[in-house]
Motif scaffolding. Structure first.
Motif, mmCIF file in Angstrom:
data_model
loop_
_atom_site.group_PDB
_atom_site.id
_atom_site.type_symbol
_atom_site.label_atom_id
_atom_site.label_comp_id
_atom_site.label_asym_id
_atom_site.label_seq_id
_atom_site.Cartn_x
_atom_site.Cartn_y
_atom_site.Cartn_z
ATOM 1 N N ALA A 35 -35.458 -6.494 51.955
ATOM 2 C CA ALA A 35 -34.685 -5.351 52.455
ATOM 3 C C ALA A 35 -34.747 -4.183 51.481
ATOM 4 N N GLU A 36 -34.692 -4.467 50.190
ATOM 5 C CA GLU A 36 -34.752 -3.393 49.201
ATOM 6 C C GLU A 36 -36.131 -2.725 49.185
ATOM 7 N N LYS A 37 -37.167 -3.514 49.369
ATOM 8 C CA LYS A 37 -38.509 -2.926 49.476
ATOM 9 C C LYS A 37 -38.616 -2.068 50.733
ATOM 10 N N ALA A 38 -38.141 -2.596 51.834
ATOM 11 C CA ALA A 38 -38.266 -1.887 53.108
ATOM 12 C C ALA A 38 -37.570 -0.535 53.064
ATOM 13 N N GLY A 39 -36.462 -0.448 52.347
ATOM 14 C CA GLY A 39 -35.738 0.815 52.270
ATOM 15 C C GLY A 39 -36.541 1.949 51.667
ATOM 16 N N LEU A 40 -37.537 1.619 50.832
ATOM 17 C CA LEU A 40 -38.366 2.631 50.199
ATOM 18 C C LEU A 40 -39.256 3.361 51.197
ATOM 19 N N PHE A 41 -39.555 2.727 52.318
ATOM 20 C CA PHE A 41 -40.600 3.190 53.232
ATOM 21 C C PHE A 41 -40.133 4.274 54.200
ATOM 22 N N PHE A 42 -38.854 4.627 54.166
ATOM 23 C CA PHE A 42 -38.304 5.519 55.185
ATOM 24 C C PHE A 42 -37.766 6.789 54.531
ATOM 25 N N GLN A 43 -38.258 7.928 55.007
ATOM 26 C CA GLN A 43 -37.790 9.227 54.525
ATOM 27 C C GLN A 43 -37.326 10.030 55.724
ATOM 28 N N THR A 44 -36.037 10.304 55.759
ATOM 29 C CA THR A 44 -35.498 11.018 56.913
ATOM 30 C C THR A 44 -34.588 12.139 56.457
ATOM 31 N N MET A 45 -34.074 12.906 57.414
ATOM 32 C CA MET A 45 -33.172 14.011 57.099
ATOM 33 C C MET A 45 -31.830 13.462 56.637
ATOM 34 N N ILE A 46 -31.191 14.164 55.722
ATOM 35 C CA ILE A 46 -29.870 13.787 55.241
ATOM 36 C C ILE A 46 -29.019 15.042 55.153
ATOM 37 N N ALA A 47 -27.730 14.888 55.439
ATOM 38 C CA ALA A 47 -26.824 16.032 55.463
ATOM 39 C C ALA A 47 -25.924 16.037 54.234
ATOM 40 N N MET A 48 -25.482 17.234 53.861
ATOM 41 C CA MET A 48 -24.475 17.405 52.813
ATOM 42 C C MET A 48 -23.104 17.528 53.452
ATOM 43 N N GLY A 49 -22.076 17.094 52.734
ATOM 44 C CA GLY A 49 -20.715 17.276 53.198
ATOM 45 C C GLY A 49 -20.151 18.606 52.747
ATOM 46 N N ASP A 50 -19.017 18.989 53.307
ATOM 47 C CA ASP A 50 -18.357 20.236 52.918
ATOM 48 C C ASP A 50 -17.980 20.196 51.445
ATOM 49 N N GLY A 51 -18.167 21.333 50.778
ATOM 50 C CA GLY A 51 -17.763 21.435 49.381
ATOM 51 C C GLY A 51 -18.555 20.572 48.426
ATOM 52 N N GLY A 52 -19.718 20.101 48.865
ATOM 53 C CA GLY A 52 -20.523 19.260 47.999
ATOM 54 C C GLY A 52 -20.101 17.803 47.988
ATOM 55 N N GLU A 53 -19.285 17.412 48.946
ATOM 56 C CA GLU A 53 -18.887 16.007 49.076
ATOM 57 C C GLU A 53 -19.951 15.248 49.860
ATOM 58 N N LEU A 54 -19.844 13.928 49.854
ATOM 59 C CA LEU A 54 -20.737 13.117 50.664
ATOM 60 C C LEU A 54 -20.494 13.395 52.145
ATOM 61 N N SER A 55 -21.545 13.249 52.930
ATOM 62 C CA SER A 55 -21.463 13.583 54.351
ATOM 63 C C SER A 55 -21.196 12.344 55.197
ATOM 64 N N GLU A 56 -20.444 12.560 56.252
ATOM 65 C CA GLU A 56 -20.213 11.502 57.238
ATOM 66 C C GLU A 56 -21.266 11.529 58.334
ATOM 67 N N GLY A 57 -22.256 12.401 58.186
ATOM 68 C CA GLY A 57 -23.353 12.473 59.148
ATOM 69 C C GLY A 57 -23.306 13.734 59.977
ATOM 70 N N ASP A 58 -24.337 13.912 60.771
ATOM 71 C CA ASP A 58 -24.461 15.088 61.635
ATOM 72 C C ASP A 58 -24.995 14.630 62.981
ATOM 73 N N PRO A 59 -24.092 14.329 63.937
ATOM 74 C CA PRO A 59 -24.536 13.818 65.237
ATOM 75 C C PRO A 59 -25.494 14.755 65.956
ATOM 76 N N ALA A 60 -25.358 16.065 65.733
ATOM 77 C CA ALA A 60 -26.224 17.024 66.427
ATOM 78 C C ALA A 60 -27.687 16.819 66.059
ATOM 79 N N PHE A 61 -27.927 16.353 64.849
ATOM 80 C CA PHE A 61 -29.293 16.104 64.392
ATOM 81 C C PHE A 61 -29.610 14.613 64.319
ATOM 82 N N GLY A 62 -28.700 13.748 64.812
ATOM 83 C CA GLY A 62 -28.931 12.312 64.775
ATOM 84 C C GLY A 62 -28.962 11.755 63.373
ATOM 85 N N VAL A 63 -28.168 12.333 62.466
ATOM 86 C CA VAL A 63 -28.175 11.952 61.054
ATOM 87 C C VAL A 63 -26.951 11.092 60.758
ATOM 88 N N ALA A 64 -27.178 9.933 60.149
ATOM 89 C CA ALA A 64 -26.094 9.014 59.801
ATOM 90 C C ALA A 64 -25.386 9.470 58.526
#
Length: 597
Positions: A35-64
């Protein structure tokens, strides 16, 4: 190897910087779960949260959410989505994401990538608005300077701005040759000439990666191998009607020439394009699935041992910006997602761009359809890059200095100078008074369109009617055909002819006052009717109104030269061969044309 490693003691010697990178990779890889190896193989879009916090995702772009990607799916490569209000915002979020990664069993740091961020483009499928970053001409504008030193200066400044916020992979340069005048992706290229594209591409790589590849570098992912320019009818392979790349002029090899220059400069990563070659020796499938191209040509002929990441969304046909399109898995649309994944790996790629489901890859290994040794081959490349970038030593950035580096006065000034240097004067004929229209004197009465009146007022008296003006300055966008969806219309495609009402309007203004027309030439528009009507015609590829007016008034010397031919007519475009540069008959202006003032 079992996916459950919760009771295994971690051998942390991979964090020992006194060991060689190969030794550290071996130590880390030997204790990674599937599983740890497999995680290396995927590069996708990622969102930032407000104020530089971690993001809960962006449903409009299908981002977790950030946590789901990093902790639950074990992913460690992401393409940053969106524009932030400040560099500190990005830096703060980046550090929190690295803290999240550090909390996982092995603490493998995250690698953040981005599409271009320093230009004027508003196409989210190709580039992102500059936001807090310094603003420069688009690559076509850099090409219009014909200046490798300027391109390297840009890339060096961009490198410093990227690393200040934690961005360590550039999903560029794009060194496709703009040999099909209608193609939508020319703005991010260095134009039509293979030698210039190679020279500037190499300078770009040197600036981003630095004299020695290491902790201060940004790794460049050059695209789109083996050259994405020869699109049938100029249509783009993001869409099913643009799937075919064709070579009626037999110039497949010419499109490889810029890549050879980038390889010689040490380019680290490669992205193949969506398109499928038609009528060549290679299998008629998209380049991301094409073993003859990725293994036979890239790996074996050119000896490339860097990272190969596919273009976005080849596996699961994800919708783009809410619009449904056919698969971008051209030539293998009939294959299941799992079968496509196998074909990509068999072709020789290391990462699945725009995909985020490691469980599919895990299942293929567990079923025996893909050997774990094949995963190890790519995992070594991906881990090696993280080690060389220094991410295991220090993945964090200094939030306190990010705003002072990104978009600093010196960086912005350099970008402003480059904007002015890229502007090309194509025509400058005499007015009725007998003198050339350009340069015009400061203080003149100005009629402007497409320029903010407050900016224009710094150069003259702004008037409301051409009849009251000494000179008119009109800014236009190169024409394109409107398509069915918003996403398609970000890709300017189709006819290069200006609409009749635009031509008539230019002629009407020019009949009453000497008129300068400036065109944003993201594609080589049919300028003949504009040239016939206007007194002066100017081209830009990303320049502020102040940059333009500084050139038009002679405050800054006109230096730009065309990075491609300007066709004389659409008939000439339609008769030209998509893979052959400079192939339109009797062009209006030739590559390299540009007048001095």
């Amino acid at each position: 190897m079992s996916n459950d490693a919760t009771t295994t003691t971690v051998d942390t010697r991979y964090r020992d910087s006194s060991l060689s990178v190969d030794q550290r990779v071996d130590i880390l890889l030997s204790q990674m779960t599937l599983a740890e190896k497999a995680g290396l193989f995927f590069q996708t879009m990622i969102a930032m949260g407000d104020g530089g916090e971690l993001s809960e995702g962006d449903p409009a772009f299908g981002v977790a959410s950030n946590r789901e990607y990093v902790v639950e799916r074990g992913m460690t490569h992401f393409n940053l989505l969106g524009v932030a209000p400040s560099a500190a915002h990005i830096a703060r979020w980046h550090n929190k994401l690295q803290e999240l990664a550090a909390s996982t069993r092995l603490g493998i740091p995250v690698t953040i990538s981005t599409d271009p961020r320093h230009g004027f483009s508003e196409n989210p499928g190709a580039a992102i608005l500059a936001g807090p970053f310094s603003q420069w001409p688009e690559p076509l504008g850099l090409a219009a300077t014909h200046d490798p030193a300027l391109v390297e200066e840009f890339a060096d400044i961009a490198r410093r701005e990227y690393t200040a916020v934690g961005i360590r992979v550039a999903l560029h340069p794009q060194i496709d040759l703009a040999t099909e005048p209608r193609w939508a992706r020319q703005l991010q290229t260095f134009g039509e000439d293979a030698d210039l594209a190679g020279e500037l591409g190499a300078a770009y790589v040197r600036g981003f990666q630095g004299p020695t590849f290491g902790p201060g570098s940004v790794s460049t992912m050059t695209k789109h191998f083996p050259g994405g320019g020869p699109q049938k009818d100029g249509e783009d392979p993001h869409f099913d009607y643009g799937r075919e790349q064709v070579y009626p002029g037999g110039q497949f090899e010419l499109h490889l020439k810029p890549f050879e220059a980038v390889f010689a400069a040490g380019g680290r990563q490669i992205m193949p394009y969506y398109g499928m070659p038609v009528g060549t020796e290679y299998e008629e499938v998209g380049f991301g699935f094409n073993k003859g191209v990725l293994t036979g040509l890239l790996r074996e002929r050119f000896g490339f041992d860097g990272i190969v990441c596919t273009d976005w969304g080849l596996i699961t046909d994800q919708a783009i910006m809410g619009a449904e399109f056919a698969a971008r898995a051209w030539g293998v649309e009939h294959l299941t997602p799992a079968e496509r994944m196998i074909k990509v790996l068999e072709a020789g790629a290391d990462q699945f761009g725009g995909e985020d489901d490691p469980s599919m890859l895990i299942a293929l290994v567990e079923s025996g359809e893909i050997g774990e040794d094949r995963l190890d081959e790519s995992a070594r490349r991906l881990l090696r890059e993280k080690f060389l970038l220094g991410l295991f030593e220090n993945p964090y950035v200094d939030v306190a200095v990010a705003d002072a580096i990104v978009g600093s006065d010196a960086h912005r000034q350099a970008g402003e100078i480059a904007q002015r240097a890229s502007i090309a004067v194509l025509q400058n004929r005499a007015t009725d008074a007998g003198a050339p229209a350009l340069p015009f004197a400061r203080g003149a009465k100005l009629y402007v369109e497409g320029i903010d009146a407050e900016v224009a007022a710094r150069y003259g008296e702004v008037v409301d009617s051409p009849a009251d003006a000494d000179i008119a300055v009109l800014r236009l966008q190169a024409p394109f055909e409107v398509r069915d969806s918003m996403f398609e219309n970000f890709f300017h495609s189709g006819s290069l002819d200006f609409p009749a009402d635009v031509i008539a309007h230019v002629a009407e203004v020019a009949a009453s006052v000497p008129t300068v027309v400036d065109v944003f030439l993201d594609r080589p528009a049919i300028l003949a009717p504009i040239v016939d009507a206007a007194h002066a015609v100017v081209a830009n590829w990303g320049a502020s109104a102040a940059a333009l007016l500084d050139v038009l008034t002679g405050e800054f010397a006109a230096r730009g030269r065309l990075p491609f031919d300007i066709p004389r007519s659409m008939a000439a475009v339609e008769a030209s061969r998509p893979d052959v540069p400079f192939d339109t008959e009797d062009p209006l202006f030739r590559f390299g044309h540009g007048l001095s003032l």
